[in-house]
Design a protein around this motif. Structure first.
Motif, mmCIF file in Angstrom:
data_model
loop_
_atom_site.group_PDB
_atom_site.id
_atom_site.type_symbol
_atom_site.label_atom_id
_atom_site.label_comp_id
_atom_site.label_asym_id
_atom_site.label_seq_id
_atom_site.Cartn_x
_atom_site.Cartn_y
_atom_site.Cartn_z
ATOM 1 N N ARG A 40 0.835 -1.223 0.000
ATOM 2 C CA ARG A 40 0.000 0.000 0.000
ATOM 3 C C ARG A 40 0.855 1.252 0.000
ATOM 4 N NH1 ARG A 40 -5.533 -0.634 -1.089
ATOM 5 N NH2 ARG A 40 -5.829 -2.830 -0.695
ATOM 6 N N VAL A 41 1.939 1.248 0.764
ATOM 7 C CA VAL A 41 2.847 2.404 0.777
ATOM 8 C C VAL A 41 3.444 2.583 -0.625
ATOM 9 C CG1 VAL A 41 5.047 3.274 1.682
ATOM 10 C CG2 VAL A 41 3.360 2.293 3.249
ATOM 11 N N GLN A 42 3.823 1.496 -1.230
ATOM 12 C CA GLN A 42 4.382 1.529 -2.577
ATOM 13 C C GLN A 42 3.364 2.104 -3.558
ATOM 14 O OE1 GLN A 42 5.538 -2.375 -3.880
ATOM 15 N NE2 GLN A 42 6.412 -1.656 -5.785
ATOM 16 N N GLU A 43 2.137 1.643 -3.458
ATOM 17 C CA GLU A 43 1.072 2.070 -4.365
ATOM 18 C C GLU A 43 0.700 3.536 -4.169
ATOM 19 O OE1 GLU A 43 -3.642 1.165 -4.352
ATOM 20 O OE2 GLU A 43 -2.347 -0.598 -4.420
ATOM 21 N N ARG A 44 0.467 3.933 -2.928
ATOM 22 C CA ARG A 44 -0.017 5.293 -2.650
ATOM 23 C C ARG A 44 1.048 6.361 -2.855
ATOM 24 N NH1 ARG A 44 -5.059 4.479 -3.050
ATOM 25 N NH2 ARG A 44 -6.118 3.461 -1.345
ATOM 26 N N TYR A 45 2.303 6.023 -2.585
ATOM 27 C CA TYR A 45 3.355 7.025 -2.636
ATOM 28 C C TYR A 45 4.273 6.877 -3.840
ATOM 29 C CZ TYR A 45 1.855 8.422 1.972
ATOM 30 O OH TYR A 45 1.109 8.881 3.020
ATOM 31 N N GLY A 46 4.067 5.853 -4.661
ATOM 32 C CA GLY A 46 4.872 5.675 -5.854
ATOM 33 C C GLY A 46 6.306 5.272 -5.565
ATOM 34 N N HIS A 47 6.539 4.662 -4.396
ATOM 35 C CA HIS A 47 7.880 4.210 -4.029
ATOM 36 C C HIS A 47 8.194 2.885 -4.714
ATOM 37 C CE1 HIS A 47 8.141 7.313 -1.112
ATOM 38 N NE2 HIS A 47 7.487 6.722 -0.126
ATOM 39 N N SER A 48 9.477 2.628 -4.866
ATOM 40 C CA SER A 48 9.886 1.298 -5.306
ATOM 41 C C SER A 48 9.617 0.330 -4.163
ATOM 42 C CB SER A 48 11.382 1.281 -5.646
ATOM 43 O OG SER A 48 12.154 1.437 -4.467
ATOM 44 N N LYS A 49 9.580 -0.948 -4.466
ATOM 45 C CA LYS A 49 9.348 -1.953 -3.417
ATOM 46 C C LYS A 49 10.429 -1.865 -2.342
ATOM 47 C CE LYS A 49 8.520 -6.784 -2.492
ATOM 48 N NZ LYS A 49 8.358 -8.124 -3.005
ATOM 49 N N GLU A 50 11.672 -1.682 -2.757
ATOM 50 C CA GLU A 50 12.780 -1.602 -1.806
ATOM 51 C C GLU A 50 12.637 -0.391 -0.888
ATOM 52 O OE1 GLU A 50 13.248 -1.931 -5.187
ATOM 53 O OE2 GLU A 50 13.644 -4.086 -5.118
#
Length: 67
Positions: A42-52
């Motif tokens: 969810r953090v990856q999805e909402r904030y556009g971060h890479s998985k790492e």
């Protein structure tokens, strides 16, 4: 803290998660159900971060809050 403990204390941790990642909705928090992998997703999805980056953010948050 292991995954089982994280799930067991999830209701108490929701406020801290919401404070750290304000873009997560209550529905997101309900669906995460204390799962580290779901929170990372969810953090990856909402904030556009890479998985790492999302994994690092979540792990840092857990260490800072003793979760």
């Amino acid at each position: 803290m292991n995954e089982h403990t994280l799930k067991g204390e999830w209701n108490q941790m929701k406020g801290s998660v919401k404070q750290k990642w304000g873009d997560l909705t209550n529905d997101d928090l309900d669906q995460i159900e204390g799962s580290r992998d779901k929170l990372v997703g969810r953090v990856q999805e909402r904030y556009g971060h890479s998985k790492e980056d999302a994994e690092r953010d979540v792990d840092n948050w857990r260490r800072e809050n003793n979760y």
